[in-house]
Design a protein around this motif. Structure first.
Motif: not given
Length: 230
Positions: A120-147
């Motif tokens: 869950i997150a709040k940001s001025r940038d839409p792409g940096l809000h929260g993610r659904k709980p679908v990631f098996r690994r933390l690194r995969d979750l982090v990777r969803s924020y790369v771009d």
């Protein structure tokens, strides 16, 4: 991204055990919110409905109590708010810090459902809000924020996680003062290096600069994987 400047550091997770307060500790308005916002999705939607705290009167780091009183939140205030609410619904107060090359980190509330990670997150940038709980690994979750993290200067270079009750001394949930101890704890929290492709970064950077040239006041939402956004 948050205006808080966090740096990579080594620190020891703290000294306090988990300390969920009783519901009687909350005001009537706070209790109504806690009872109504029972899921990560509900908390994310409520946080997105609040104005962003641009800190025009000076920097703040308010607790859940302060956010309810003022009706606005910045990145880290949203994390403290989400952690306070969902702690009452059996989610431990976990935090994820995305470390950026420009020292402008992004902080998120981290949760797990049926073995999968979400945020869950709040940001001025839409792409940096929260993610659904679908990631098996933390690194995969982090990777969803790369771009989505790439702007004129930002790029993820590491990440760190911790339990707020162990990282922070003091009442980060309901204190009416600014909780600068949270910022200090995140500064010293250990981070794991995270590498992404230089070519991927260069493409994202060029695309961001082109978008801003065409839409100076716009916020990009052209990223893949939006079906995983919370």
């Amino acid at each position: 991204m948050t205006s808080l400047r966090l740096r990579h550091g080594a620190g020891r997770a703290g000294r306090e055990p988990h300390r969920t307060p009783p519901l009687s500790s909350f005001t009537a308005a706070e209790s109504r919110l806690v009872r109504a916002l029972r899921t990560p999705r509900a908390v994310q939607q409520w946080l997105r409905s609040l104005p962003y705290n641009w800190e025009t009167q000076g920097r703040t780091l308010r607790t859940f109590r302060g956010v309810v009183q003022h009706g606005e939140a910045n990145c880290l205030e949203a994390v403290l708010t989400a952690a306070t609410i969902l702690d009452q619904h059996s989610h431990p107060p976990l935090v994820l810090d995305l470390e950026s090359q420009d020292k402008l980190d992004h902080v998120l509330f981290l949760f797990r459902v049926r073995g999968r990670w979400g945020t869950i997150a709040k940001s001025r940038d839409p792409g940096l809000h929260g993610r659904k709980p679908v990631f098996r690994r933390l690194r995969d979750l982090v990777r969803s924020y790369v771009d989505p993290y790439v702007d004129a200067t930002g790029r993820i270079v590491g990440y760190g996680t911790g339990d707020l009750d162990r990282l922070v001394r003091g009442d980060w949930r309901l204190d009416e003062r600014n909780m600068w101890s949270v910022e200090k704890a995140l500064i010293h929290m250990p981070h794991t290096p995270f590498a992404s492709s230089d070519e991927r970064y260069r493409r994202a950077h060029r695309r961001f600069l082109a978008f801003k040239a065409a839409h100076p006041d716009g916020r990009p939402t052209y990223f893949p994987g939006r079906e995983r956004w919370l």
